[in-house]
Design an enzyme around this catalytic site. Structure first.
Site, mmCIF file in Angstrom:
data_model
loop_
_atom_site.group_PDB
_atom_site.id
_atom_site.type_symbol
_atom_site.label_atom_id
_atom_site.label_comp_id
_atom_site.label_asym_id
_atom_site.label_seq_id
_atom_site.Cartn_x
_atom_site.Cartn_y
_atom_site.Cartn_z
ATOM 1 N N GLY A 198 57.768 39.428 8.800
ATOM 2 C CA GLY A 198 58.125 40.856 8.700
ATOM 3 C C GLY A 198 57.261 42.053 8.340
ATOM 4 O O GLY A 198 56.370 41.799 9.088
ATOM 5 N N ILE A 199 57.334 43.096 8.222
ATOM 6 C CA ILE A 199 56.388 44.374 7.996
ATOM 7 C C ILE A 199 56.079 44.830 7.165
ATOM 8 O O ILE A 199 56.827 44.739 5.726
ATOM 9 C CB ILE A 199 57.277 45.807 9.168
ATOM 10 C CG1 ILE A 199 56.552 47.037 9.319
ATOM 11 C CG2 ILE A 199 58.256 45.770 8.356
ATOM 12 C CD1 ILE A 199 55.694 45.979 10.441
ATOM 13 N N GLY A 200 55.031 45.228 7.340
ATOM 14 C CA GLY A 200 54.707 45.900 6.107
ATOM 15 C C GLY A 200 52.874 45.546 5.516
ATOM 16 O O GLY A 200 52.857 44.843 6.094
ATOM 17 N N GLY A 201 52.563 46.231 3.372
ATOM 18 C CA GLY A 201 51.158 45.043 3.839
ATOM 19 C C GLY A 201 51.162 44.171 3.538
ATOM 20 O O GLY A 201 50.053 43.910 3.645
ATOM 21 N N GLY B 127 67.783 39.234 7.427
ATOM 22 C CA GLY B 127 67.712 38.329 8.634
ATOM 23 C C GLY B 127 66.875 36.874 7.200
ATOM 24 O O GLY B 127 66.335 36.540 7.765
ATOM 25 N N GLU C 26 62.522 37.505 13.572
ATOM 26 C CA GLU C 26 63.426 38.682 13.773
ATOM 27 C C GLU C 26 62.634 40.023 14.422
ATOM 28 O O GLU C 26 62.994 40.664 15.249
ATOM 29 C CB GLU C 26 63.933 38.813 12.526
ATOM 30 C CG GLU C 26 65.406 39.802 12.186
ATOM 31 C CD GLU C 26 65.445 39.977 10.876
ATOM 32 O OE1 GLU C 26 66.161 39.747 10.406
ATOM 33 O OE2 GLU C 26 64.682 41.599 10.244
#
Length: 463
Positions: free
Chosen positions: A224-227, A350, A249
């Site tokens: 996914g997204i993030g640090g 997801g 996703e």
């Protein structure tokens, strides 16, 4: 249809933004899209009409826009807003209005329930400019877009010049014949995700995951997204791993870096070989330009990308998702903060789809990791039992690995006592004694434990 007739039809359907917003009447149900394809300009125009409208139902998902409708109508008298995935822009509205605004579902199921149970009077579909052959591409967000279009009485194409055209597997565009009106949006820039700063904790968790050997040559990734995800992708790039694939996703900036570095080539995938597959993309302008008409990519509706049986076919499938809390039985809470008045902070998305997909992996080598910081503001994020009002995103029966900056534990197959001991071992050291005491009081640890023996399931442990 000839180019001339396509052009004539296009111009016959053109209306102004004000005319597009004026199509909405009291009591209607409308959809504004999601992610980078939220129809922000329509929201701005409708907000000005709040005094004259009542009971308009508005749906969105992956909220990348601070909705003016909610700001100008704080009591929800004009607009009944509901979201399938709350982000930072809309969390304040969620806190004020309560969790009733949320639409719960594992995302791969959403197109089916839209088609089975919903209808919309108007869908404002954000697209790049029409192709020469008369098609409107869905751009950065395939997601549930076709399903929404299928159940909408009126479709208004909101055309943005800076929206990239993304090549697809299927259900990534609509012909002009299915568009009722066309609005050219010359005011809105497509949302770009600001750079995410990584922390020391992000790097430590990423190192633990890589050191546990959970990613190998030929692995197919969903991250996914993030640090934390960014830290994992950065370490992968420097790790010497090769022939990785992406079936994810969300497509992000750091994934582009792996493609450009040759680390990701999708050569080992069973489906969509040599293609990076995703259902929506958020990132910088550089990423959007890279994706634009690039045959390395294929965007699909979410009922394909996130379907557990599709995910299960990919070799060495690896999934990484984040959580807000994990309790000592293994229950994962990622989307709703509990208490006497709970509030939504994100959505199921997801996460459960990919946990199931890796669990069902046909090659038996699927891996899912739920990662979280060990504490927040001095409080442990590993808790004895989830607080009342906290929603379970991933049930304990499906959890595989849990990672913190203090280690990685594999919970699959462990007893409740073994799970509790493993999770205490990767909790922040200052909380371990209290967690053990609370676990015993709650009956999670019924038998004496030898302090000198490493708990079962702990693969990596720091401190």
């Amino acid at each position: 249809m000839s180019p001339t007739s396509i052009e004539k039809e296009y111009h016959s359907k053109r209306i102004s933004v004000d005319e597009a917003a004026a199509l909405v009447r009291s009591g209607m149900s409308i959809h504004l899209g999601g992610a980078a394809n939220v129809a922000a300009l329509i929201d701005e125009k409708l907000a000005r009409r709040a005094p004259e409208l009542r009971d308009v139902t508005v749906r969105t998902y992956i909220d990348t826009h601070p909705y003016r409708m909610c700001e100008t109508d704080p009591e929800g008298e004009s607009f009944h807003w509901f979201s399938g995935f709350v982000l930072g822009f809309s969390r304040a509205f969620s806190r004020r209005r309560g969790i009733g605004i949320y639409i719960p579902s594992s995302w791969h199921n959403v197109p089916a329930f839209i088609r089975d149970t919903l209808s919309f009077d108007i869908f404002y579909l954000v697209t790049p400019p029409m192709t020469d052959s008369g098609f409107f591409n869905f751009g950065l967000t395939a997601g549930e877009t076709m399903a929404i279009a299928d159940v909408s009485k009126t479709i208004v194409a909101v055309v943005r010049k800076d929206m990239p055209t993304v090549l697809g597997g299927f259900e990534e565009c609509l012909p002009l014949s299915r568009i009722d009106y066309v609005v050219e949006d010359n005011e809105t820039h497509t949302f770009c995700l600001p750079p995410v700063e990584t922390t020391k904790a992000d790097h430590l968790i990423a190192e633990n995951i890589l050191n546990a050997g959970l990613i190998q040559d030929g692995t197919t990734l969903q991250i996914g997204i993030g640090g934390l995800p960014n830290s994992v992708l950065e370490l992968i790039r420097a790790s010497g791993l090769r022939n990785l694939g992406l079936h994810t996703e969300m497509l992000t900036e750091k994934m582009m870096d792996l493609i450009e570095a040759g680390v990701v080539n999708n050569s080992q995938k069973c489906r969509d070989r040599f293609k990076t597959v995703f259902t929506f993309c958020l990132g910088s302008r550089k990423l959007y330009d890279f994706v634009d008409r690039n045959p390395l990519f294929a965007t699909y509706p979410v009922n394909y990308t996130n379907h557990p049986m599709v995910i299960a076919e990919q070799p060495r499938m690896f999934s990484l998702n984040s959580a807000a809390q994990v309790d000592l039985t293994g229950q994962v809470a990622s989307e709703q903060i509990g208490g006497p008045r709970p509030f939504q902070i994100s959505g199921t998305g997801g996460q459960l789809d990919f946990v199931m997909g890796t669990m069902f992996a046909r090659d038996g080598k699927g891996v899912s990791v739920i990662a979280l910081y060990s504490e927040y503001n001095g409080a442990s994020k590993i808790v004895p039992l989830l607080e009342r009002g906290t929603n379970v995103t991933v049930p304990r029966s499906m959890v595989d690995h849990v990672a913190t900056e203090w280690g990685v534990a594999r919970l699959r197959g462990l007893t409740i006592q073994e799970r509790a001991l493993a999770l205490i071992a990767i909790a922040h050291p200052r909380h371990r004694d209290e967690l053990a005491r609370q676990a015993r009081n709650a009956g999670l640890i019924p038998y004496p434990v030898a302090e000198c023996i490493k708990p079962k399931g702990v693969i990596v442990q720091r401190g």
